[in-house]
Scaffold this active site. Structure first.
Site, short mmCIF file in Angstrom:
data_model
loop_
_atom_site.label_atom_id
_atom_site.label_comp_id
_atom_site.label_asym_id
_atom_site.label_seq_id
_atom_site.Cartn_x
_atom_site.Cartn_y
_atom_site.Cartn_z
N HIS A 135 3.07 4.37 -0.15
CA HIS A 135 4.22 3.91 -0.95
C HIS A 135 4.55 4.92 -2.04
CE1 HIS A 135 3.46 -0.62 0.13
NE2 HIS A 135 3.72 0.15 1.18
N SER A 184 6.95 1.50 5.55
CA SER A 184 6.94 1.27 4.11
C SER A 184 7.11 2.54 3.29
CB SER A 184 5.64 0.56 3.70
OG SER A 184 5.53 -0.69 4.36
#
Length: 230
Positions: A172, A126
């Protein structure tokens, strides 16, 4: 002939690097199931407490995915395919790979800097995927395009990191910023004979800044980080 970013024009156009990254992730995921005693996870997942002892985990963890949630790898690889087939031909294979890997590292640095020290494992692509979000934002902006839809997509995914348990929004954020910075170093390098040199220097600078951030955080924590794996 080359693109504005230095990529060669006229190749097959196939996102070879993207395919290879997907293949590596799938192969590692298969090994996670095949090898006993959770061996792959134990050896390659990232935990902030292991940063000083085994720093390579900050990168290797980006190739592992949750065995208890198959959609983890499915969604990450699908997003990688969508963004990779756009970015790879524009940036060029080597530059694109550099953005992806440095973003993966940036995601781990973001998690290390913004979370307490623990042995809780962090895995998944991610951080690198968010790096591609940041990369596409820079590319579209540099070309004078409309980034409103991309901002909405980034916003939705960012919110999910806060409302769904188990998602590391810190990774992220780290990946997103890193992807934007590395791509900016590529996209805004002046064209000409020194373009590649400037791009390499920019990428190296971003990577060095990440190392400095991680080192500074480790120094701040002092004795909280073991110097050898346990």
């Amino acid at each position: 002939m080359r693109t504005r970013f230095g990529a060669r024009v006229g190749r097959s156009g196939q996102p070879v690097v993207t395919w290879v990254i997907i293949a590596v992730n799938v192969a590692v995921y298969a090994l996670q199931w095949l090898l006993p005693n959770d061996e792959v996870y134990q050896d390659f997942a990232y935990a902030t407490a292991l940063t000083a002892a085994e720093p390579w985990r900050m990168l290797t963890s980006a190739f592992l995915h949750s065995q208890g949630f198959v959609l983890h790898i499915v969604l990450n690889m699908y997003t990688l395919w969508i963004f990779g087939r756009v970015l790879e031909p524009v940036l060029g294979r080597v530059r694109y790979l550099a953005v992806y890997l440095i973003s993966a590292f940036g995601g781990s640095v973001g998690f290390f800097v913004l979370t307490p020290v623990s042995m809780n494992g962090v895995i998944g692509a991610s951080g690198a995927i968010f790096g591609l979000f940041g990369a596409l934002f820079v590319v579209v902006r540099q070309r004078g395009g409309d980034v409103s839809q991309l901002l909405i997509l980034i916003g939705i995914n960012a919110v999910l990191g806060f409302v769904i348990q188990g998602i590391a929004w810190q990774a992220h954020l780290g990946g997103l910023i890193t992807g934007g910075l590395t791509t900016a170093a590529i996209a805004y390098a002046p064209r000409g004979r020194f373009q590649l040199v400037v791009q390499i220097g920019g990428l190296a600078l971003v990577a060095a800044l990440l190392v400095v951030l991680a080192f500074a955080r480790a120094r701040m924590l002092g004795g909280s980080l073991p110097t050898s794996a346990v």
